[in-house]
Each structure stands twice: as structure tokens, then as C-alpha cells.
Write a protein that holds these residues in place. Structure first.
Motif, PDB file in Angstrom:
ATOM      1  N   GLU A 214       0.818  -1.211   0.000  1.00 40.10           N
ATOM      2  CA  GLU A 214       0.000   0.000   0.000  1.00 40.10           C
ATOM      3  C   GLU A 214       0.861   1.274   0.000  1.00 40.10           C
ATOM      4  OE1 GLU A 214      -0.173  -2.487   2.231  1.00 40.10           O
ATOM      5  OE2 GLU A 214      -2.252  -3.076   2.581  1.00 40.10           O
ATOM      6  N   HIS A 215       0.303   2.368  -0.511  1.00 38.05           N
ATOM      7  CA  HIS A 215       0.923   3.687  -0.333  1.00 38.05           C
ATOM      8  C   HIS A 215       0.592   4.107   1.104  1.00 38.05           C
ATOM      9  CE1 HIS A 215       2.198   4.772  -4.446  1.00 38.05           C
ATOM     10  NE2 HIS A 215       1.173   4.029  -4.834  1.00 38.05           N
ATOM     11  N   LEU A 216       1.489   3.822   2.035  1.00 37.03           N
ATOM     12  CA  LEU A 216       1.173   3.981   3.462  1.00 37.03           C
ATOM     13  C   LEU A 216       0.704   5.390   3.822  1.00 37.03           C
ATOM     14  CD1 LEU A 216       4.055   1.865   5.027  1.00 37.03           C
ATOM     15  CD2 LEU A 216       1.627   1.274   4.941  1.00 37.03           C
ATOM     16  N   ALA A 217       1.369   6.408   3.221  1.00 31.80           N
ATOM     17  CA  ALA A 217       1.064   7.789   3.603  1.00 31.80           C
ATOM     18  C   ALA A 217      -0.362   8.210   3.241  1.00 31.80           C
ATOM     19  CB  ALA A 217       2.081   8.737   2.972  1.00 31.80           C
ATOM     20  N   THR A 218      -1.034   7.407   2.393  1.00 29.88           N
ATOM     21  CA  THR A 218      -2.421   7.742   2.032  1.00 29.88           C
ATOM     22  C   THR A 218      -3.432   7.079   2.981  1.00 29.88           C
ATOM     23  OG1 THR A 218      -2.739   5.834   0.563  1.00 29.88           O
ATOM     24  CG2 THR A 218      -1.770   7.820  -0.424  1.00 29.88           C
ATOM     25  N   THR A 227      -1.938  -3.291   8.124  1.00 29.46           N
ATOM     26  CA  THR A 227      -1.156  -3.969   7.077  1.00 29.46           C
ATOM     27  C   THR A 227       0.232  -4.390   7.599  1.00 29.46           C
ATOM     28  OG1 THR A 227      -0.323  -3.860   4.800  1.00 29.46           O
ATOM     29  CG2 THR A 227      -0.317  -1.801   6.010  1.00 29.46           C
ATOM     30  N   MET A 228       0.805  -3.575   8.492  1.00 30.59           N
ATOM     31  CA  MET A 228       2.113  -3.913   9.052  1.00 30.59           C
ATOM     32  C   MET A 228       2.029  -5.128   9.967  1.00 30.59           C
ATOM     33  SD  MET A 228       3.766  -0.247   9.993  1.00 30.59           S
ATOM     34  CE  MET A 228       3.779   1.114   8.867  1.00 30.59           C
ATOM     35  N   SER A 253       6.519   7.367   3.588  1.00 29.71           N
ATOM     36  CA  SER A 253       6.030   7.294   4.967  1.00 29.71           C
ATOM     37  C   SER A 253       5.618   8.688   5.446  1.00 29.71           C
ATOM     38  CB  SER A 253       7.125   6.759   5.887  1.00 29.71           C
ATOM     39  OG  SER A 253       8.180   7.691   5.996  1.00 29.71           O
ATOM     40  N   ASN A 254       4.809   8.729   6.496  1.00 28.01           N
ATOM     41  CA  ASN A 254       4.524  10.001   7.165  1.00 28.01           C
ATOM     42  C   ASN A 254       4.652   9.771   8.675  1.00 28.01           C
ATOM     43  OD1 ASN A 254       2.205   8.642   7.864  1.00 28.01           O
ATOM     44  ND2 ASN A 254       0.831   9.852   6.561  1.00 28.01           N
ATOM     45  N   LYS A 255       4.267  10.767   9.446  1.00 21.72           N
ATOM     46  CA  LYS A 255       4.426  10.664  10.896  1.00 21.72           C
ATOM     47  C   LYS A 255       3.663   9.441  11.438  1.00 21.72           C
ATOM     48  CE  LYS A 255       3.804  13.621  14.973  1.00 21.72           C
ATOM     49  NZ  LYS A 255       2.585  12.985  15.519  1.00 21.72           N
ATOM     50  N   ASN A 256       2.457   9.215  10.905  1.00 21.93           N
ATOM     51  CA  ASN A 256       1.646   8.078  11.355  1.00 21.93           C
ATOM     52  C   ASN A 256       2.326   6.738  11.046  1.00 21.93           C
ATOM     53  OD1 ASN A 256      -0.337   9.787  12.267  1.00 21.93           O
ATOM     54  ND2 ASN A 256      -1.636   9.605  10.436  1.00 21.93           N
ATOM     55  N   THR A 257       3.058   6.705   9.916  1.00 18.50           N
ATOM     56  CA  THR A 257       3.753   5.464   9.534  1.00 18.50           C
ATOM     57  C   THR A 257       4.753   5.077  10.615  1.00 18.50           C
ATOM     58  OG1 THR A 257       3.641   6.270   7.250  1.00 18.50           O
ATOM     59  CG2 THR A 257       5.057   4.361   7.666  1.00 18.50           C
ATOM     60  N   ARG A 258       5.482   6.067  11.092  1.00 17.34           N
ATOM     61  CA  ARG A 258       6.518   5.797  12.081  1.00 17.34           C
ATOM     62  C   ARG A 258       5.893   5.308  13.393  1.00 17.34           C
ATOM     63  NH1 ARG A 258       8.793   9.553   8.574  1.00 17.34           N
ATOM     64  NH2 ARG A 258       8.196  11.558   9.445  1.00 17.34           N
ATOM     65  N   THR A 259       4.769   5.917  13.794  1.00 14.84           N
ATOM     66  CA  THR A 259       4.078   5.474  15.018  1.00 14.84           C
ATOM     67  C   THR A 259       3.534   4.059  14.823  1.00 14.84           C
ATOM     68  OG1 THR A 259       3.385   7.765  15.275  1.00 14.84           O
ATOM     69  CG2 THR A 259       2.316   6.153  16.705  1.00 14.84           C
TER      70      THR A 259
END
Ligand SMILES: [Zn+2]
Length: 312
Positions: A214-218, A227-228, A253-259
Motif C-alpha cells: 500500500e501507499h502507506l502515507a495515504t 497492514t504492518m 512514509s509520514n508521521k503516522n507510519t513511524r508510530t
């Protein structure tokens, strides 16, 4: 006794008889001692056989312990004789995709070209780090060889199994394959059996590339987490080892991806921004270098040795 010629002859004969007797006595004693040893050995053997059932568990434990010690020795010995550092150096984390002779785009690496690049790493005494070794250096102040490199493959294409693995095995190098768990058994990708075989070899370790690329940042943080987690659980159930590292699809990635990556139980998350990894990198935004099939050997070496420390 008078010492005359006749007597002296008798004395010599007598002495010879005594020596002969002594040799015989010693010989007999030795034989009987050996006989005893044999008897002891056969007693020991029969007692081992009799106790087979009770000693089996102990010998299994010993075997496991020995195997564990062997593994530990192997891990520490990997760096033997190399100059180590825990200083502020950069580490190139190379990102490949497929290795396949069907060259239709720059993401499909020609096996001949891939072999040349791997041979260069080997000839120039690079150490190919495992994910745990990279994490140990970046985040736990552990030492690594000054000439370290990390080889990674994204997606889990069949060419990683067919073409890359034999080359890595031949040159005794180690790589990581970030697998899209939802693509297992699709004909372009490795199947579960191949994934396990790769994971069980020294050439490859398996890590995560999400469930469906997936395009995680979306996505919302919740969907990213889902998904992770799905990928982590699926891959762990196949290879029987912890999945603790993830490469984000498209490097996005975005901030939410890292969390989400942290909450899903990953230790590091990898981007793809053309820079060297170093200790300043955020755990969930580790820099990697894309390797194109269009690169000449000189371009490959230049990227490996002089890529910027941070994204530009
Ligand atoms: Zn990908």
C-alpha cells in the motif's frame, strides 16, 4: 665363587634368563591390563545402552546447547580479524528489487551485473551486515567492521530465489528480502516453501514489506498498523523467526507510519531516499540507496562510497 672364564659364562647366561623372565612377566601383566580395559569399555557401552532412554533427554539438551554455542561463536567470529568501530560512520544500505535476465526496466537487475557488484563487495572486503547487526550499530552502540554494507531486496520476486541466492551463497554474502506477505504464491513472487528455504540459509533473512504494498502515507494510522501487523504475523508463521524490520513500499512514509511501525512491533523502518544510513537516522526512517540496472560499475561504486549522509 671364583671369577674364572667358565663362571663368567654362566653369569652371562643366568643374567639373560632373568631378563627374559622379566620381559615375559611384564608382557603378561600388560595383556591382562588391556583385557580389563576392554571389559570396562564393554561394561560402559552396555550401561549406556541400558540407560539410553533416560540419557536421551540429557544428550538432546547437550546437543542443543552445543548448537547454540556454535551459532554464537559463528556470529562473533564473523568480524574476526577486521577493523571494528562504533564511531560516527555511515553505512550504505543498498536496495534492489528483482534479479532477472528479462531486462524490461531499471528495477530488473541483470544477474551478470549483480554478480559483478557482489564480487566487487567481496574483493574489497566489505562485510554484509544482518539487520540485527545494523540495529546494534545504529541504536545500541555495538561495533561493526569499518567496511560494512547492507544488501536489501524489496517485494519478494522469484528472481531473488532463482538468481540472487546462488550468487550470494557462492560469495558467502548475506542479504535481507523485504516480502509483501499478500504476494506469496503469486507466480512472479517466491512461494512459502521458497521463503522458508531462503530464511533457513545464511544468504537471506526475511523481513516485511507490508501485506499488499500500500501507499502507506495515504492510509489512516489504523490502516497502516493493520497492514504492518498482518504482514509480520503471516511471515513469522511461515519462517518461524521474529519479523522486526520493515521497508515502506515506494519508500513512502509520514508521521503516522513511524508510530504505526513502532506499535506493530518493528525495530527499524526503511525509506528509499538515496542517502547513507547513520546513527542520526530516526529508527523509523532509515536511509537506503536504490541500485538501478542502468548503473555502470563506476556509478555503483560511486554511490556505494560517496552517497550523501542525509537526503538532499
Ligand atoms: Zn516495493
Amino acid at each position: 665363587m671364583k671369577f674364572n672364564k667358565k663362571n663368567s659364562g654362566n653369569i652371562i647366561l643366568f643374567s639373560l634368563l632373568i631378563i627374559l623372565a622379566a620381559v615375559l612377566v611384564i608382557g603378561i601383566k600388560k595383556d591382562s591390563a588391556e583385557g580389563l580395559d576392554n571389559k570396562d569399555t564393554s561394561t560402559q557401552l552396555s550401561s549406556v545402552t541400558n540407560n539410553k532412554n533416560t540419557t536421551n533427554t540429557d544428550s538432546n539438551k547437550t546437543e542443543k546447547k552445543n548448537a547454540a554455542e556454535k551459532n554464537n561463536t559463528k556470529k562473533t567470529d564473523r568480524f574476526e580479524g577486521l577493523t571494528l568501530t562504533n564511531g560516527d560512520i555511515t553505512v550504505p544500505v543498498l536496495c534492489y528489487h528483482d534479479v532477472n535476465p528479462k531486462q524490461t526496466n531499471d528495477m530488473l537487475m541483470d544477474p551478470v551485473k549483480f554478480k559483478e557488484q557482489m564480487q566487487y563487495l567481496k574483493d574489497n572486503k566489505y562485510t554484509t551486515l544482518t539487520m540485527d547487526e545494523l540495529y546494534g550499530f545504529l541504536k545500541e552502540d555495538k561495533k561493526i567492521p569499518e567496511k560494512s554494507v547492507v544488501i536489501t531486496f524489496d517485494d519478494g520476486y522469484i528472481g531473488n530465489y532463482t538468481y540472487a541466492m546462488p550468487i550470494l551463497k557462492e560469495l558467502d554474502l548475506h542479504a535481507t528480502m523485504f516480502m509483501i506477505s499478500g504476494m506469496l504464491n503469486n507466480e512472479l513472487y517466491v512461494n512459502e516453501k521458497q521463503l522458508k528455504e531462503m530464511s533457513d540459509s545464511d544468504a537471506f533473512e526475511i523481513q516485511s514489506h507490508t501485506a499488499m504494498h500500500e501507499h502507506l502515507a495515504t492510509l489512516t494510522e489504523e490502516k497502516q498498523l493493520e497492514t504492518m501487523k498482518t504482514a509480520k504475523e503471516k511471515l513469522e508463521s511461515i519462517i518461524g523467526k521474529p519479523i522486526e524490520y520493515i521497508a515502506y513500499p515506494y519508500g513512502e512514509s509520514n508521521k503516522n507510519t513511524r508510530t504505526a511501525a513502532k506499535n506493530a512491533g518493528y525495530k527499524l523502518g526503511f525509506s528509499l531516499d538515496g542517502a547513507m544510513a547513520d546513527k542520526k537516522d530516526n529508527n523509523y526512517n532509515i536511509d537506503r540507496l536504490y541500485v538501478s540496472n542502468n548503473y555502470t560499475m563506476d556509478q555503483f561504486i560511486k554511490k556505494l562510497t560517496t552517497a550523501p549522509r542525509d537526503p538532499q
